[in-house]
Design a protein around this motif. Sequence first.
Motif, short mmCIF file in Angstrom:
data_model
loop_
_atom_site.label_atom_id
_atom_site.label_comp_id
_atom_site.label_asym_id
_atom_site.label_seq_id
_atom_site.Cartn_x
_atom_site.Cartn_y
_atom_site.Cartn_z
N PRO A 14 0.80 -1.23 0.00
CA PRO A 14 0.00 0.00 0.00
C PRO A 14 0.83 1.28 0.00
O PRO A 14 0.37 2.31 -0.46
N GLU A 15 2.08 1.21 0.47
CA GLU A 15 2.94 2.39 0.53
C GLU A 15 3.64 2.67 -0.79
O GLU A 15 4.11 3.78 -1.02
N GLY A 36 2.17 7.37 -11.18
CA GLY A 36 1.54 8.12 -10.10
C GLY A 36 0.13 7.65 -9.82
O GLY A 36 -0.50 6.97 -10.64
N ASN A 37 -0.37 8.02 -8.66
CA ASN A 37 -1.72 7.61 -8.25
C ASN A 37 -2.81 8.18 -9.17
O ASN A 37 -3.77 7.49 -9.49
N ALA A 138 -7.86 -4.37 -3.44
CA ALA A 138 -7.07 -3.45 -2.61
C ALA A 138 -6.85 -2.13 -3.34
O ALA A 138 -6.94 -1.05 -2.74
N PHE A 139 -6.57 -2.19 -4.64
CA PHE A 139 -6.35 -0.96 -5.40
C PHE A 139 -7.66 -0.17 -5.52
O PHE A 139 -7.66 1.05 -5.38
N ARG A 140 -8.76 -0.86 -5.75
CA ARG A 140 -10.05 -0.15 -5.82
C ARG A 140 -10.37 0.53 -4.49
O ARG A 140 -10.86 1.66 -4.47
N ALA A 141 -10.09 -0.16 -3.38
CA ALA A 141 -10.32 0.43 -2.06
C ALA A 141 -9.45 1.66 -1.87
O ALA A 141 -9.89 2.68 -1.33
#
Length: 156
Positions: A14-15, A36-37, A138-141
């Motif tokens: 997650p980091e 990037g995010n 996890a990415f969607r969250a």
Amino acid sequence: MIGLDVIGIRLLTPEDPPVLLLREQDGTRCLPIWIGNQEAAAIAAALEDEVPERPMTHDLLAAVLTLVEPDMGLVLISGMDEGVYEAELHAGGNIIDARPSDCVAVALRLGWPIQCPKELMDQVGVEVEAASTDEVEAFRAFLDSVNADDFEDDNP
């Protein structure tokens, strides 16, 4: 040239920044590109066929490129320099230097092919396992939990 398919976005932890995976067509190697995010969110939206209420930046660029290249343009992940991928948008007889993540976000919206030189895949391509459902969730969250304030620079 090797045709590339967008496999998706992965989070190693997650980091860590998201990783865009582009797999060679008719092959098993991928180009892993850390992005990037915001770009990851734009790519994920295109992969999910999400249409925003108002056009976002990549939607706007896609609309403009449709005017420049009404037929079929091309995205080329052209090389790597000092660990940084280079890419080009080919449209209307023009070659436009751009970040790979932006090129992919636009290519997905327009249905344009994505390619790279065989030499680049031979140099940096890696074998990658299929993404698990847990990673995608996890990415969607993560995307659901971020907002514009998360991207402000505290040190102007």
